[in-house]
Write a protein that holds these residues in place. Structure first.
Motif, short mmCIF file in Angstrom:
data_model
loop_
_atom_site.label_atom_id
_atom_site.label_comp_id
_atom_site.label_asym_id
_atom_site.label_seq_id
_atom_site.Cartn_x
_atom_site.Cartn_y
_atom_site.Cartn_z
N UNK A 161 0.80 -1.22 0.00
CA UNK A 161 0.00 0.00 0.00
C UNK A 161 0.84 1.28 0.00
N UNK A 162 2.16 1.15 0.14
CA UNK A 162 3.03 2.32 0.11
C UNK A 162 3.19 2.85 -1.31
N UNK A 163 3.70 4.06 -1.42
CA UNK A 163 4.04 4.61 -2.72
C UNK A 163 5.17 3.78 -3.33
N UNK A 164 5.27 3.83 -4.67
CA UNK A 164 6.25 3.00 -5.36
C UNK A 164 7.68 3.26 -4.87
N UNK A 165 7.98 4.50 -4.54
CA UNK A 165 9.32 4.85 -4.09
C UNK A 165 9.72 4.15 -2.81
N UNK A 166 8.76 3.73 -2.00
CA UNK A 166 9.04 2.97 -0.77
C UNK A 166 8.78 1.49 -0.99
N UNK A 167 7.73 1.17 -1.76
CA UNK A 167 7.33 -0.23 -1.95
C UNK A 167 8.42 -1.05 -2.65
N UNK A 168 8.98 -0.54 -3.72
CA UNK A 168 9.96 -1.31 -4.49
C UNK A 168 11.24 -1.60 -3.72
N UNK A 169 11.87 -0.60 -3.10
CA UNK A 169 13.07 -0.94 -2.31
C UNK A 169 12.77 -1.84 -1.12
N UNK A 170 11.57 -1.72 -0.53
CA UNK A 170 11.21 -2.58 0.60
C UNK A 170 11.18 -4.04 0.15
N UNK A 171 10.59 -4.31 -1.00
CA UNK A 171 10.50 -5.68 -1.49
C UNK A 171 11.88 -6.21 -1.91
N UNK A 172 12.70 -5.34 -2.49
CA UNK A 172 14.06 -5.77 -2.83
C UNK A 172 14.87 -6.08 -1.58
N UNK A 173 14.69 -5.26 -0.55
CA UNK A 173 15.40 -5.49 0.70
C UNK A 173 15.00 -6.82 1.32
N UNK A 174 13.70 -7.09 1.38
CA UNK A 174 13.21 -8.34 1.96
C UNK A 174 13.69 -9.55 1.16
N UNK A 175 13.74 -9.39 -0.16
CA UNK A 175 14.23 -10.49 -1.01
C UNK A 175 15.72 -10.75 -0.75
N UNK A 176 16.49 -9.69 -0.68
CA UNK A 176 17.93 -9.85 -0.43
C UNK A 176 18.18 -10.56 0.90
N UNK A 177 17.50 -10.12 1.95
CA UNK A 177 17.75 -10.73 3.26
C UNK A 177 17.28 -12.18 3.28
N UNK A 178 16.18 -12.45 2.59
CA UNK A 178 15.62 -13.80 2.58
C UNK A 178 16.50 -14.78 1.82
N UNK A 179 17.04 -14.36 0.68
CA UNK A 179 17.74 -15.30 -0.19
C UNK A 179 19.26 -15.14 -0.19
N UNK A 180 19.79 -14.21 0.60
CA UNK A 180 21.24 -14.08 0.70
C UNK A 180 21.85 -15.33 1.32
N UNK A 181 23.09 -15.58 1.00
CA UNK A 181 23.77 -16.80 1.47
C UNK A 181 24.33 -16.64 2.88
N UNK A 182 24.30 -15.45 3.41
CA UNK A 182 24.70 -15.18 4.79
C UNK A 182 24.08 -13.85 5.18
N UNK A 183 24.25 -13.48 6.46
CA UNK A 183 23.78 -12.17 6.89
C UNK A 183 24.53 -11.09 6.13
N UNK A 184 23.84 -10.00 5.86
CA UNK A 184 24.45 -8.89 5.12
C UNK A 184 24.69 -7.72 6.06
N UNK A 185 25.83 -7.08 5.88
CA UNK A 185 26.10 -5.88 6.65
C UNK A 185 25.29 -4.71 6.08
N UNK A 186 25.17 -3.67 6.87
CA UNK A 186 24.42 -2.50 6.42
C UNK A 186 25.02 -1.90 5.15
N UNK A 187 26.34 -1.67 5.08
CA UNK A 187 26.89 -1.15 3.82
C UNK A 187 26.63 -2.06 2.63
N UNK A 188 26.70 -3.38 2.84
CA UNK A 188 26.45 -4.31 1.74
C UNK A 188 25.03 -4.17 1.23
N UNK A 189 24.04 -4.15 2.13
CA UNK A 189 22.65 -4.10 1.68
C UNK A 189 22.33 -2.75 1.05
N UNK A 190 22.94 -1.67 1.54
CA UNK A 190 22.71 -0.35 0.94
C UNK A 190 23.22 -0.32 -0.50
#
Length: 549
Positions: free
Chosen positions: A305-334
């Motif tokens: 329900x968020x605007x696209x500018x928030x919705x798209x990065x939120x979904x990419x962030x959740x995908x990265x954390x879910x499917x990454x091969x290990x925990x990601x540091x803050x600089x890595x995920x940014x």
């Protein structure tokens, strides 16, 4: 002497759970957990020897926070007693590569050594012997023998193992071996074991006859304390002025819906924060889900329900954390999200970097930042389970592979000058992760259009060589695919050869049959001469890539 001590400790184990302990205990709601810590069963376990305490619980009941409270309680109780040692292990679904029984037991051994003013003589001798024989990893027999010797330096040792179910999820046989080894220590040494797990019969049955069992379930009094602490933030401004009786309603409805799960209470309070009027808040209270799947579905709907500018990065962030091969540091995920905004960029553009507070605000409470380790992760193991079980974020998952290839293909990596690699790892924090994992993400992707980008990368000798230096770098613990802590300004500790790997190495290592066939058709040597590392054939064979062989 201190430098030698550090080398010995790092040789024993590089695993350090102290950051997790600090992060978890700071999230404890003050005053909670007394029902366990002051119980007769727990006090008896603390005071007696050779005792095992098993605490199973439903998902989200607060087992990990309770484990951190046990560690904190023991540390405070025996702070002035050097004869007692408290050790702990936090199993995690995101660190599967470092959770062999040897790894966890070696970490316990390291913690026992750390509590000694001087490195014990038997450990010093072990280190010298291994150094002489060029042994880089301890065997299980070495670990167990030296655990026994080191434990005898104490009058009592406590071992806390949290989330056995997350360990069990990766390897059932290893769970049996780990517990068998720990039970041996408990039976033969002054060792007490405390462990938590979900209700998994294959795990709990291993404790039959060994343990006192007490279920962890969030008590209503603890839930009320948590809700009371968060309510002032919820009932702000207009709501507070127009609904003075709303506090009791929120308390009762949230605790009722949580039904023994701290996680649900937390997610419910997060969801209620989005409503701005008493009417909307009252309506939302009537539809609070009483199970995790429904709560996650609601959270995802708030993201949609968020605007696209928030919705798209939120979904990419959740995908990265879910499917990454290990925990990601803050600089890595940014960096990952910035490149995901434009996978055709030729070099990194810092204009696309998102601030950390924005990342956490757009994900409906589903992610959390570990301030100690500077990593970002999902709020709970069940969150990842839900996303994977429902095949969530398919498009965004494909985008992970595209981001990896784009990052490796930056023009700045068109050089394998040795000194430059050090600087690149500092300036491009995602480089280490993608160098080690791009092939996995590419193999999991179904997008056909990525093939030509992968070949473009593999056909660029300098970019492949630059990637190869990082892939083989000793700055990365090759056992765990995790960057080593860099405590000083020193050059990259890697292989001296400026071009240790070529395209064929990567094709063989990741089992890229189509790409290997193209490389061969273009005249690439299947066993490149003069390289300082393994042959592609040996890698493909060892990793079971029969089609490539």
């Amino acid at each position: 002497q201190s430098e030698r001590r550090k080398k010995i400790l790092d040789f024993i184990s590089t695993l350090d759970y102290s950051r997790q302990q600090t992060d978890f205990i700071t999230r404890r709601q003050e005053g909670t957990g007394k029902w366990l810590l002051q119980s007769n069963e727990f006090l008896k376990w603390v005071n007696e020897s050779q005792r095992t305490f098993l605490c199973p619980g439903i998902p989200g009941a607060g087992k990990t926070i309770m484990s951190s409270m046990v560690v904190d309680t023991l540390n405070k109780q025996f702070a002035d007693n050097g004869d007692v040692a408290i050790t702990y292990v936090y199993c995690s679904y995101q660190t599967q590569q470092e959770q062999r029984p040897e790894d966890l037991l070696a970490s316990i051994l390291r913690q026992l050594i750390q509590r000694q003013a001087d490195v014990p003589r038997h450990i010093d001798n072990l280190y010298e012997n291994c150094k002489t024989k060029k042994i880089t990893r301890l065997t299980m027999d070495d670990i167990m023998a030296n655990l026994g010797l080191t434990i005898r330096l104490y009058s009592k040792v406590y071992i806390v193992v949290d989330a056995l179910d997350e360990y069990h999820a990766t390897d059932h046989e290893n769970t049996k071996e780990l517990l068998s080894r720990v039970f041996t220590l408990v039976n033969l040494q002054p060792v007490n074991l405390f462990t938590t797990t979900r209700h998994v019969p294959e795990i709990t049955s291993l404790f039959d006859g060994y343990a006192v069992v007490k279920e962890i379930r969030a008590q209503d009094d603890d839930l009320y304390q948590y809700v009371d602490a968060v309510i002032p933030k919820l009932l702000r401004g207009t709501i507070s002025r127009n609904a003075s009786d709303l506090k009791d309603t929120v308390r009762e409805q949230v605790v009722k819906a949580a039904d023994g799960m701290f996680l649900l209470a937390r997610l419910h309070m997060e969801s209620l924060m989005s409503w701005l009027t008493p009417g909307h808040l009252k309506r939302a209270l009537k539809t609070l889900p009483k199970e995790l799947d429904g709560t996650y579905t609601q959270a995802l709907q708030r993201i949609e329900d968020q605007e696209q500018g928030a919705r798209e990065p939120a979904k990419r962030l959740l995908a990265w954390i879910t499917y990454a091969k290990r925990e990601l540091t803050i600089p890595e995920i940014r960096h990952a999200l910035a490149v995901g905004s434009d996978v055709d960029m030729k070099d990194f553009n810092a204009d696309f970097l998102l601030e950390v507070d924005i990342l956490t605000s757009i994900c409906a409470g589903l992610v959390t930042v570990d301030q100690e380790s500077k990593t970002i992760r999902l709020i709970h193991y069940t969150t990842q389970e839900y996303f994977k079980r429902t095949s969530m974020f398919p498009k965004e998952r494909e985008g992970i592979a595209a981001t990896c290839i784009s990052y490796l293909s930056f023009d700045v990596f068109n050089s394998s000058m040795y000194d430059e690699i050090t600087d690149k790892l500092e300036r491009y924090p995602l480089y280490g992760y993608v160098a080690h994992n791009w092939g996995y993400h590419y193999s999991e992707a179904a997008e056909e259009g990525l093939g030509h980008k992968v070949l473009d990368f593999l056909l660029c000798e300098e970019k492949v060589a630059s990637c190869g230096q990082v892939f083989l770098s000793q700055d990365y613990d090759t056992r765990y695919n995790w960057p080593r802590r860099r405590t000083e300004n020193r050059p990259l500790q890697g292989f001296v050869d400026p071009k240790p790997m070529v395209a064929m190495h990567f094709g063989a290592y990741f089992g890229l049959f189509k790409e290997v066939r193209v490389l061969i058709s273009k005249g690439y040597d299947v066993e490149p001469p003069g390289k300082s590392y393994r042959t592609p054939l040996s890698w493909a064979s060892e990793r079971g890539h029969d089609t490539v062989v």
